[in-house]
Structures are given as C-alpha cells and as structure tokens.
Design an enzyme around this catalytic site. Structure first.
Site, short mmCIF file in Angstrom:
data_model
loop_
_atom_site.label_atom_id
_atom_site.label_comp_id
_atom_site.label_asym_id
_atom_site.label_seq_id
_atom_site.Cartn_x
_atom_site.Cartn_y
_atom_site.Cartn_z
CG ASP A 13 -1.96 -1.15 1.20
OD1 ASP A 13 -1.94 -1.96 0.26
OD2 ASP A 13 -2.76 -1.23 2.15
CE LYS A 111 -3.91 -4.42 1.40
NZ LYS A 111 -4.63 -3.38 2.16
CB CYS A 156 -1.93 -2.99 5.32
SG CYS A 156 -3.68 -2.46 5.22
C1 VGL Z 1 -4.40 0.72 5.82
C2 VGL Z 1 -5.91 1.74 7.21
C3 VGL Z 1 -6.89 1.62 6.27
C4 VGL Z 1 -3.01 0.23 5.59
C5 VGL Z 1 -5.39 0.58 4.86
O1 VGL Z 1 -2.59 0.13 4.41
O2 VGL Z 1 -2.31 -0.03 6.59
N1 VGL Z 1 -4.67 1.28 6.99
N2 VGL Z 1 -6.63 1.04 5.10
#
Ligand code: VGL
Ligand code: ZN
Length: 210
Positions: A13, A111, A156
């Site tokens: 991410d 995802k 994540c």
């Molecule tokens: C994430 C919060 C919400 C992450 C993703 O990538 O850690 N954190 N969505």
C-alpha cells in the site's frame, strides 16, 4: 543476507493517500520510497498491494452517520476501525506514490474492494476467512519467503505478515522500509504480535548497502 530465487518482496500500500498530503497521511510515509526502490532492485520477484475501496466503503467513517474517523464499529465480522475516506478506486489518492519505481513488479494485488468488508491483510479479508488469492498465487509460483515493507506497519503490514506466517510463508519485516499510523498502542501491539509469531524484523541494510 543471501537472497534466494524463491524470495519475494511484498510492498504494501505505498499509495498517495497514505503519504503526507493524502487523506490518511502517515508521518514519513513518503520517506521510505527510496529505500523500497533500492530493495526492489535486489529482488527477482516483487509484488505490490493496493488498497482499493469503492466510495462509501464500510471502513470510511463518512459511511456511518455520527461516527468519527479513528473510532471503531462492530461490523458483522468483528471490530472495524473507521478511517477518513481513502484509496477510492481510480482516484489520485489510490495511485502509487509517483516516485515508486518498480518496473519489474509481477503482480499488483488489490484489496478492500468489497463495499461491506475491509482487508488489511494481503492474504485474508478482515473476516479472517475470505482469501484474496495471494497464497495460491505464491504457492503456484513456488515463492516461499516474503520480505514485507510499505504502509502501514501497524495495520496492513502487520496483518499481512501475521496471516502470511499462519499460511506457512516465512515472513520478515523490513522495519525501516515501513512507517506506522500510530494509534494508541498500535505499534506496541504489532511488535508483540510479531514476537509471538516469530516474525523477524530486519533492517534494509541487511539487503542493500547504502
Ligand atoms: C491501511 C488503514 C486503512 C493500511 C489501509 O494500508 O495499513 N490502513 N486502510
Ligand atoms: Zn483502507
């Protein structure tokens, strides 16, 4: 550290919304990009994950009238933290950081694309049951040892490493190539979860010399 042909780098991410200026900005999120690029150059196999939510996603505080970001709700599948709207499909915020340079990335795994369920982990959605398909992909390709980096350490990256370990992949976390959201206690809980699961934390300098 000697890398093997069955190793993969999993970049979690590394998207604009998680970097300074983004809607769910993580302090220093952009600082890891040069390190991630240098790491990626050492790996034959690199996989990127991309948080990829529809508008009105269950993890958005805005989808729950009266709820504040960084609070939590009881979702049908268990507790779910609420966030500012982020990584909405096909928006600039969902794009990878522009300086991320991994032309040889073999898979981009999206995802969190189901409106009614979030997915922190790259392996299992937040019901801890619905697979993303990544385990099957890695097994079919004979990729066994995973080096994790990216955002966020305490969400994540944490859940991906824990689930990956439970699914019999050897997971190592490259600590200086991550940054944390840092909610109260979240980093300590992550450190402890990694210790309990036997997940090693290493420095990028074990793989790349600067
Ligand atoms: C994430 C919060 C919400 C992450 C993703 O990538 O850690 N954190 N969505
Ligand atoms: Zn998300």
């Amino acid at each position: 550290m000697q890398l093997q042909p069955t190793d993969a780098l999993l970049v979690i991410d590394l998207q604009n919304d998680f970097c300074p200026g983004g809607s769910l900005a993580i302090a220093g999120g952009d600082e890891i990009v040069p390190t991630v690029n240098a790491l990626a150059a050492r790996f034959d196999h690199v996989i990127l994950t991309q948080d990829w939510h529809p508008a009105g996603h269950i993890s958005f505080a805005s989808a729950h009238p009266g709820a504040e970001p960084y609070s939590a709700i009881d979702a049908p599948y268990g507790p779910q933290a609420l966030w500012p709207d982020h990584c909405v499909q096909n928006t600039a915020g969902a794009a990878f950081h522009p300086a991320l340079a991994v032309p040889h990335a073999e898979l981009i795994l999206r995802k969190g694309f189901r409106a009614e369920i979030d997915s922190y982990s790259a392996f299992l959605e937040n019901d801890h049951f619905t697979p993303t398909g990544l385990a099957g992909y890695l097994r079919e390709r004979g990729l066994r040892r995973l080096f994790l980096c990216g955002l966020a350490y305490d969400f994540c990256v944490r859940h991906s490493a824990i689930d990956g370990t439970a699914l019999d992949f050897e997971c190592l976390v490259i600590e200086d190539a991550t940054r944390a959201v840092n909610l109260p206690g979240s980093v300590e809980a992550t450190d402890q979860a990694f210790e309990e699961a036997g997940i090693q934390r290493i420095a990028s300098t074990a793989i790349v010399t600067k």
